[in-house]
Design a protein around this motif. Structure first.
Motif, PDB file in Angstrom:
ATOM      1  N   THR A   1       0.853  -1.329   0.157  1.00 34.75           N
ATOM      2  CA  THR A   1      -0.163   0.156  -0.025  1.00 34.75           C
ATOM      3  C   THR A   1       0.709   1.489  -0.199  1.00 34.75           C
ATOM      4  N   LEU A   2       2.247   1.333   0.165  1.00 31.67           N
ATOM      5  CA  LEU A   2       3.119   2.710   0.357  1.00 31.67           C
ATOM      6  C   LEU A   2       3.016   3.485  -1.056  1.00 31.67           C
ATOM      7  N   PRO A   3       3.059   2.093  -2.300  1.00 31.62           N
ATOM      8  CA  PRO A   3       2.639   3.842  -3.524  1.00 31.62           C
ATOM      9  C   PRO A   3       1.421   3.985  -2.904  1.00 31.62           C
ATOM     10  N   PHE A   4       0.573   3.707  -2.992  1.00 35.65           N
ATOM     11  CA  PHE A   4      -0.493   4.449  -3.496  1.00 35.65           C
ATOM     12  C   PHE A   4      -0.441   5.660  -2.071  1.00 35.65           C
ATOM     13  N   SER A   5      -0.180   5.216  -0.716  1.00 32.51           N
ATOM     14  CA  SER A   5      -0.195   6.513   0.333  1.00 32.51           C
ATOM     15  C   SER A   5       0.905   7.731  -0.286  1.00 32.51           C
ATOM     16  N   THR A   6       1.555   6.781  -1.058  1.00 30.91           N
ATOM     17  CA  THR A   6       2.451   8.230  -1.183  1.00 30.91           C
ATOM     18  C   THR A   6       2.105   8.694  -2.091  1.00 30.91           C
ATOM     19  N   TRP A   7       2.306   8.132  -3.294  1.00 32.26           N
ATOM     20  CA  TRP A   7       1.210   8.936  -4.704  1.00 32.26           C
ATOM     21  C   TRP A   7       0.228  10.068  -3.811  1.00 32.26           C
ATOM     22  N   MET A   8      -0.919   9.406  -3.317  1.00 32.22           N
ATOM     23  CA  MET A   8      -1.850  10.292  -2.622  1.00 32.22           C
ATOM     24  C   MET A   8      -1.786  11.616  -1.985  1.00 32.22           C
ATOM     25  N   LEU A   9      -0.632  11.162  -0.959  1.00 30.74           N
ATOM     26  CA  LEU A   9      -0.159  12.145  -0.348  1.00 30.74           C
ATOM     27  C   LEU A   9       0.721  13.240  -0.743  1.00 30.74           C
ATOM     28  N   LYS A  10       1.192  12.632  -1.927  1.00 32.40           N
ATOM     29  CA  LYS A  10       2.373  13.732  -2.559  1.00 32.40           C
ATOM     30  C   LYS A  10       1.884  14.786  -2.762  1.00 32.40           C
ATOM     31  N   SER A  11       0.438  14.450  -3.961  1.00 29.76           N
ATOM     32  CA  SER A  11      -0.417  15.275  -4.718  1.00 29.76           C
ATOM     33  C   SER A  11      -1.230  16.197  -3.410  1.00 29.76           C
ATOM     34  N   PHE A  12      -1.085  15.596  -2.531  1.00 29.33           N
ATOM     35  CA  PHE A  12      -2.453  16.703  -1.587  1.00 29.33           C
ATOM     36  C   PHE A  12      -1.268  17.842  -1.228  1.00 29.33           C
ATOM     37  N   VAL A  13       0.773  17.275  -1.145  1.00 31.03           N
ATOM     38  CA  VAL A  13       0.911  18.458  -0.792  1.00 31.03           C
ATOM     39  C   VAL A  13       1.332  19.422  -1.615  1.00 31.03           C
ATOM     40  N   ASP A  14       1.899  18.841  -2.905  1.00 23.61           N
ATOM     41  CA  ASP A  14       1.811  19.080  -4.128  1.00 23.61           C
ATOM     42  C   ASP A  14       1.315  21.069  -4.520  1.00 23.61           C
ATOM     43  N   ASP A  15      -0.513  20.087  -3.870  1.00 24.90           N
ATOM     44  CA  ASP A  15      -1.661  21.384  -3.765  1.00 24.90           C
ATOM     45  C   ASP A  15      -1.106  22.564  -3.070  1.00 24.90           C
ATOM     46  N   LEU A  16      -0.164  22.175  -1.825  1.00 27.88           N
ATOM     47  CA  LEU A  16       0.215  22.933  -0.903  1.00 27.88           C
ATOM     48  C   LEU A  16       0.596  23.809  -1.465  1.00 27.88           C
ATOM     49  N   PRO A  17       0.852  25.497  -1.111  1.00 27.81           N
ATOM     50  CA  PRO A  17       1.815  26.241  -1.356  1.00 27.81           C
ATOM     51  C   PRO A  17       3.302  26.347  -0.831  1.00 27.81           C
ATOM     52  N   ARG A  18       4.436  26.484  -1.386  1.00 26.78           N
ATOM     53  CA  ARG A  18       5.533  26.038   0.082  1.00 26.78           C
ATOM     54  C   ARG A  18       6.170  27.118   1.158  1.00 26.78           C
ATOM     55  N   GLU A  19       5.142  28.228  -0.029  1.00 22.04           N
ATOM     56  CA  GLU A  19       5.354  29.848   0.273  1.00 22.04           C
ATOM     57  C   GLU A  19       4.982  29.827   2.322  1.00 22.04           C
TER      58      GLU A  19
END
Lengths: 503, 286
Positions: free
Chosen positions: B159-177
């Motif tokens: 399940t790690l690939p799923f959790s990593t990819w899903m969460l990555k998309s949420f983190v990507d969405d968040l402005p770095r600023e």
């Protein structure tokens, strides 16, 4: 009855009683006979005692198919109390048992001591080295596999226990299919008359597949939820319906050189006959599992059914056969004709569990002793009638000299029918790659039954798959096993199929 | 929020969709309260006239069905229920935790290079059946076969690939600023992520947790192949409800399925406010 008749019958009864009594008390009588029949059990128990005494691991672990435990649990206490051995059962869905065995071949965990596969697993399991060749043990401890009075009925004695002539497992379940009919319908005066008027012969259980079809059509009454027959058209089961009819035409699955033979005129004819039967089948035939089929028959939804002996048990018991209790006439599988007009009675020994001994067992001798003890003529006769297990009669004494419990569970007539049917049975694909052959055939037969493929195309596709499987496994290897199987078929079937000329 | 009534056609389509979606649930619920005589009746019995809890009782008392003449159930489902709960909760927690930090590492620091996300995903490219047997061999050799530790390890790996990819998309969405602002305020990178990133993606975190929980909860293949007697889970136990006296015990299977649904319903209810946002999987990008 005349006075003379009465006196004659009483005289016969008296003589019979005197003879029976003499036999029972004579040194060569029943007591000795019982001691002889009990030999396999006693030898196994002695071995079990010796093996248990020196065993460091006091647990015997059995891999068994889910639903089979009922025939084994009654003896758990005896093994614990008298041998100090705990019987531990690992239940797996039956379709998984073969895979679990193959898995153990690579994992070598030693988790199992006794494994309970069907006869089809032996070739692959022996070849993968996961189970013992039991031949030497059987020679030493003699489980009486081939005794004419209480051995396993020939030819199942050979094809459900041997692989290439060597003992791979001990049979504990006589899985053959027989034909059940509703006796009350056969005795219905209105139906008797109507049938005789229409067909010009007596209304009775069918003797041939043509008569089977006639009867199905005659009894078919879908408006009242009553159907001609309940035979299977569902995936996984439908191949057996095809194989059964095929062998009745004197055709086996391969010729002597491993060429598929079912993609022949006879094979096509079988599929066409099955297609023609579809209109008289229960509407759930395309989705039946063994249990839903038994339930539907027990509810009184059909005139005939092609089932394992457990199906008869179901139909006989009031709880599972409320509409069929006391109303079943069973018969051997219908006959058919070869091209030259020879009439062939052939049954199918399909599935059939047995005990095998794991190569990775810590106590292999104890495991073997368990297998011999459980399948001995006496203990098996005791174990089979217990509910909650799949075990059905398989030894001669189970059918021809049954105990009262066996009689109560089945009936003398049905036990005799089982014997008459079993002597003509042809096995499943008990060959290396057996499950693959079966699946390939099943897929195509099912495609034909659902109209996705024409009979000829379906069989051609199955034959192609068979050739691929044979090539992959190795023709010489499969051929050796096939010839060994064919050598031990009933003589009429060997002759009809031409197998008597193979070498 | 829109306050618009559905048109009759929309209402019909919605009702139809609901009927299709809910029919299996309805059927399982009804079967779970049917006595054995009704499980497989023909014609089918939709709603039992004499509902019973005997199927649920049988899960924990194998003899309960005896009053209907049905025997042969050899073990209670207690071990399977507890085993499923334990393996699923631990594996989900590990998968989501590791996945979360992997996601942050990949999204914010390109850890491991550009190929890392794809490499992580490659674990999902093999069908479970293909990798099951090698795992049997490996686990047998290292003593992990038929153990919860082994089962959890494989659940996490799967399940790690799923959790990593899903969460990555949420983190990507968040402005770095936002995170950078926290760091300017004096927080370390780790604290910035713990106090800013994670709270801001909690919808996605809940949705991912729910998704991974469902995957682990319903996993069958590995649990079947890697278990003997010490390990038991609900999906494996479901396949074992076959007896020689009654065939497949549909009612008992349905009762266990109802029990199996409960954690999902509870968790789903608790996090429902986060689901709508989370289930978009970060579809709207910056």
């Amino acid at each position: 009855m005349s006075r003379r008749d009465f006196l004659r019958k009483m005289s016969i009864l008296g003589i019979s009683a005197v003879v029976a009594n003499a036999v029972a008390v004579s040194p060569l009588g029943a007591l000795n006979a019982y001691a002889a029949i009990k030999g396999a059990e006693d030898r196994a128990w002695e071995l079990a005692k010796a093996a248990a005494a020196k065993a460091e691991k006091k647990t015997l672990t059995l891999l068994i198919p889910t639903g089979s435990i009922g025939n084994m649990t009654p003896y758990v206490d005896k093994w614990k109390n008298e041998l100090g051995i705990t019987l531990e059962f690992i239940e797996e869905p039956d379709e998984v048992v073969h895979t679990k065995g193959m898995q153990e071949a690579v994992a070598k965990t030693g988790r199992y001591d006794v494994m309970m596969p069907t006869a089809m697993s032996y070739p692959d399991w022996i070849d993968s080295g996961v189970i013992y060749d039991l031949t030497e043990w059987t020679e030493k401890y003699d489980p009486e596999l081939f005794n004419k009075d209480w051995g396993v009925v020939f030819p199942a004695s050979h094809h459900a226990q041997l692989y290439n002539g060597r003992v791979a497992g001990l049979l504990n379940d006589g899985d053959q299919i027989t034909l059940l009919c509703r006796d009350d319908k056969l005795k219905d005066p209105a139906k008797v008359k109507a049938f005789e008027d229409k067909f010009g012969r007596k209304l009775a259980v069918p003797d041939t597949w043509a008569e089977y079809r006639d009867l199905a059509e005659f009894m078919h009454d879908p408006a009242n939820g009553f159907y001609g027959s309940l035979e299977y058209r569902s995936p996984y089961y439908v191949k057996w319906m095809f194989m059964q009819r095929l062998v009745s035409k004197g055709v086996l699955y391969f010729d002597g050189d491993m060429n598929p033979t079912f993609n022949s005129d006879e094979g096509v004819q079988v599929l066409e006959e099955m297609l023609a039967m579809n209109q008289f089948l229960h509407p759930d035939a395309f989705s039946f599992t063994w249990s839903s089929n038994y339930n539907a028959f027990g509810r009184g939804e059909g005139f005939m059914n092609i089932v394992w002996p457990s199906g008869f048990k179901y139909s006989k018991a009031p709880s599972t056969g409320p509409a069929t209790t006391g109303k079943i006439a069973a018969t051997v599988m219908p006959a058919d004709f070869t091209k030259d007009g020879t009439k062939v009675y052939a049954g199918l020994f399909c599935w059939g569990y047995g005990y095998a001994v794991s190569k990775y067992s810590a106590n292999p001798e104890l495991a073997y002793a368990y297998a011999q003890w459980m399948t001995s003529p006496t203990i098996s006769a005791d174990a089979i009638p217990y509910l909650g297990g799949y075990s059905d009669p398989y030894r001669v004494n189970h059918m021809l000299a049954p105990t009262q419990r066996l009689i109560d569970t089945y009936s003398p007539e049905y036990l005799k029918t089982l014997y008459d049917n079993m002597v003509n049975t042809v096995p499943d694909f008990c060959l290396p790659g057996g499950f693959e052959y079966q699946d390939a055939l099943d897929k195509q037969v099912h495609a034909c039954m659902t109209g996705a493929k024409k009979p000829k195309d379906a069989l051609a596709a199955a034959a192609q798959s068979f050739e691929r499987i044979t090539r992959r496994i190795g023709k010489d290897k499969v051929r050796k096993s096939w010839l060994s199987l064919a050598k031990n078929l009933a003589e009429p079937i060997r002759k009809a199929s031409g197998a008597d000329k193979w070498s | 929020m829109h306050d618009k009534n559905l048109s009759p056609l929309q209402a019909v389509i919605l009702m139809l969709a609901l009927a299709i979606v809910l029919f299996p649930v309805f059927w399982i619920l009804m079967t779970a309260i049917k006595p054995p005589t009704d499980w497989n009746a023909s014609p089918a019995i939709w709603i039992p006239t004499e509902p019973t809890l005997v199927n649920f009782q049988t899960l924990f008392d194998p003899e309960a069905l005896g009053k209907y003449g049905v025997g042969g159930v050899s073990q209670p489902a207690t071990k399977a229920v507890l085993g499923s709960l334990m393996a699923t909760i631990v594996a989900t927690a590990l998968s989501v935790t590791i996945g979360l930090f992997s996601a942050i590492g990949i999204s914010r620091y390109s850890s491991g290079g550009k190929a890392t996300p794809l490499i992580i995903l490659s674990g999902r490219m093999f069908p479970p059946a293909a990798i099951a047997v090698p795992f049997v061999i490996i686990f047998s050799n290292v003593g992990l076969i038929d153990s919860y530790a082994g089962l959890i390890a494989i659940y996490v790996a799967v399940t790690l690939p799923f959790s990593t990819w899903m969460l990555k998309s949420f983190v990507d969405d968040l402005p770095r600023e936002i995170e950078e602002a926290a760091m300017i305020d004096g927080r370390s990178k780790l604290m910035a992520h713990l106090t800013v990133t994670i709270p801001l993606i909690k919808g996605g975190l809940f949705a991912t947790t729910m998704f991974i929980f469902i995957l682990n909860w319903s996993e069958f293949m590995f649990a079947l192949v890697l278990s003997y007697t010490d390990v038991s889970t609900i999906p494996v136990q479901l396949a074992k409800y076959v007896t020689a006296t009654a065939g497949t015990l549909y009612g008992v299977q349905a009762a266990l399925a109802v029990l199996a649904m409960i954690p999902l319903v509870v968790v789903g209810y608790l996090i429902q406010s986060h689901l709508a946002r989370g289930m978009t999987f970060g579809a709207i990008k910056q």
